[in-house]
Design a protein around this motif. Structure first.
Motif, PDB file in Angstrom:
ATOM      1  N   THR A 219     -12.818  49.601 -70.754  1.00 39.19           N
ATOM      2  CA  THR A 219     -12.504  49.008 -69.459  1.00 39.19           C
ATOM      3  C   THR A 219     -13.739  48.366 -68.859  1.00 39.19           C
ATOM      4  O   THR A 219     -14.850  48.909 -68.972  1.00 39.19           O
ATOM      5  N   TYR A 220     -13.558  47.223 -68.208  1.00 39.50           N
ATOM      6  CA  TYR A 220     -14.666  46.458 -67.649  1.00 39.50           C
ATOM      7  C   TYR A 220     -14.278  45.970 -66.255  1.00 39.50           C
ATOM      8  O   TYR A 220     -13.121  45.628 -66.006  1.00 39.50           O
ATOM      9  N   PRO A 221     -15.239  45.895 -65.337  1.00 41.24           N
ATOM     10  CA  PRO A 221     -14.931  45.394 -63.995  1.00 41.24           C
ATOM     11  C   PRO A 221     -14.756  43.884 -63.986  1.00 41.24           C
ATOM     12  O   PRO A 221     -15.255  43.177 -64.865  1.00 41.24           O
ATOM     13  N   ILE A 222     -14.045  43.398 -63.002  1.00 44.94           N
ATOM     14  CA  ILE A 222     -13.912  41.959 -62.776  1.00 44.94           C
ATOM     15  C   ILE A 222     -14.848  41.576 -61.643  1.00 44.94           C
ATOM     16  O   ILE A 222     -14.743  42.114 -60.535  1.00 44.94           O
ATOM     17  N   GLN A 223     -15.783  40.687 -61.910  1.00 39.55           N
ATOM     18  CA  GLN A 223     -16.736  40.269 -60.888  1.00 39.55           C
ATOM     19  C   GLN A 223     -16.029  39.457 -59.799  1.00 39.55           C
ATOM     20  O   GLN A 223     -15.043  38.756 -60.054  1.00 39.55           O
ATOM     21  N   GLY A 224     -16.557  39.551 -58.569  1.00 36.20           N
ATOM     22  CA  GLY A 224     -15.889  38.975 -57.416  1.00 36.20           C
ATOM     23  C   GLY A 224     -15.604  37.493 -57.520  1.00 36.20           C
ATOM     24  O   GLY A 224     -14.566  37.023 -57.063  1.00 36.20           O
ATOM     25  N   GLY A 225     -16.501  36.727 -58.117  1.00 37.29           N
ATOM     26  CA  GLY A 225     -16.322  35.276 -58.177  1.00 37.29           C
ATOM     27  C   GLY A 225     -15.109  34.828 -58.948  1.00 37.29           C
ATOM     28  O   GLY A 225     -14.604  33.711 -58.743  1.00 37.29           O
ATOM     29  N   PHE A 226     -14.582  35.685 -59.814  1.00 35.38           N
ATOM     30  CA  PHE A 226     -13.439  35.295 -60.633  1.00 35.38           C
ATOM     31  C   PHE A 226     -12.128  35.339 -59.870  1.00 35.38           C
ATOM     32  O   PHE A 226     -11.133  34.764 -60.312  1.00 35.38           O
ATOM     33  N   TYR A 227     -12.084  36.012 -58.724  1.00 38.64           N
ATOM     34  CA  TYR A 227     -10.835  36.116 -57.981  1.00 38.64           C
ATOM     35  C   TYR A 227     -10.437  34.802 -57.314  1.00 38.64           C
ATOM     36  O   TYR A 227      -9.303  34.660 -56.848  1.00 38.64           O
ATOM     37  N   ASP A 228     -11.343  33.839 -57.279  1.00 30.81           N
ATOM     38  CA  ASP A 228     -10.985  32.510 -56.775  1.00 30.81           C
ATOM     39  C   ASP A 228     -10.137  31.740 -57.773  1.00 30.81           C
ATOM     40  O   ASP A 228      -9.518  30.730 -57.419  1.00 30.81           O
ATOM     41  N   TYR A 229     -10.095  32.212 -59.025  1.00 31.55           N
ATOM     42  CA  TYR A 229      -9.442  31.477 -60.110  1.00 31.55           C
ATOM     43  C   TYR A 229      -8.165  32.167 -60.562  1.00 31.55           C
ATOM     44  O   TYR A 229      -8.046  33.391 -60.536  1.00 31.55           O
TER      45      TYR A 229
END
Length: 262
Positions: A219-229
């Motif tokens: 499991t890996y986190p999703i960095q905040g900047g990717f939520y714009d996409y």
């Protein structure tokens, strides 16, 4: 998450299974049920994919639409995309010299996720999204990307969220993008000898990336900047080496391929 149990699904039922706007997975055949006499669309539900090939004009590879891929008489190409006559697998070949997209130095024979209506898949990171496959890599010069979650609309980035690589020494490695601006961190997952069957699932679930290879999940986190996409899946043979050779490259054989959203 373990790879789902293998059950036989007649090819004629595949086209009747809805994906877009549904939590139901698009069904995929087992190794034993694959028909070696039909096009890949006769064994696999290709109504939710389009195909990019390493041919065409510079910067503009040839793309085959979903509607042309589906069915036993669907599109096939003896050089780059075909049904193996021995085992029925959906087989991709990608040479080191081929037509590339403007944002890549590497050619590919690769599927891009689409919606049932022919529009490009472009889903939010919220919810649950899974791409699962059984495959074999039978040749590769350096390494080949066999599955991706790629950024869609939402900004100018052309990067993936994650890429799953198979290396010539058998190492299976995950690449997670550091931000939409680029930079990738790699994570060793396991080793699978060349030519051996293996399974993977690439998933986004509960705001996390979950990658399962041969039943083992990391499991890996999703960095905040990717939520714009928004996002879409890719699967196939995206060779990660380039040269002037049209004989060196990667060959990847898929025995199942399943996408689900919920």
């Amino acid at each position: 998450m373990a790879f789902p149990a293998r059950t036989s699904v007649p090819a004629v039922l595949l086209g009747a299974l809805a994906l877009f706007g549904s939590a139901t997975a698009a069904a995929s055949p087992t190794v034993d049920s694959l028909d070696p006499t039909v096009a890949p669309g006769g064994n696999f539900d290709l109504g939710v994919w389009e195909l990019q090939l390493p041919i065409g004009s510079p910067g503009s590879p040839t793309t085959i639409r979903s509607s042309d891929l589906v069915g036993a008489d669907g599109y096939t190409n003896p050089a780059y995309f075909w049904t193996d006559k021995n085992d029925g697998s959906m087989t991709f070949w990608d040479p080191e010299k081929g037509v590339t997209t403007p944002n890549s130095n590497y050619a590919r024979s690769e599927l891009r996720e689409m919606n049932r209506d022919g529009s490009a898949a472009d889903w939010s990171l919220s919810g649950t999204h899974r791409l699962s496959a059984e495959l074999r890599v039978v040749s590769v010069t350096k390494n080949v990307c066999v599955g991706q979650i790629h950024l869609g609309s939402g900004g100018s980035s052309t990067k993936p969220l994650i890429e799953l690589y198979y290396h010539s020494n058998g190492d299976v490695v995950l690449g997670t993008e550091n931000s939409p601006d680029g930079g990738q961190t790699t994570h060793y997952l396991t080793n699978v000898p060349m030519g051996q069957h293996w399974t993977y699932t690439l998933a986004v679930e509960n705001d996390q990336i979950k990658v399962t290879v041969n039943g083992h999940t990391t499991t890996y986190p999703i960095q905040g900047g990717f939520y714009d996409y928004r996002q879409y899946f890719k699967a196939g043979d995206y060779n990660q080496s380039a040269s002037d050779s049209t004989s060196n490259g990667a060959k990847v054989k898929f025995y199942s391929l399943t996408v689900s959203h919920g």
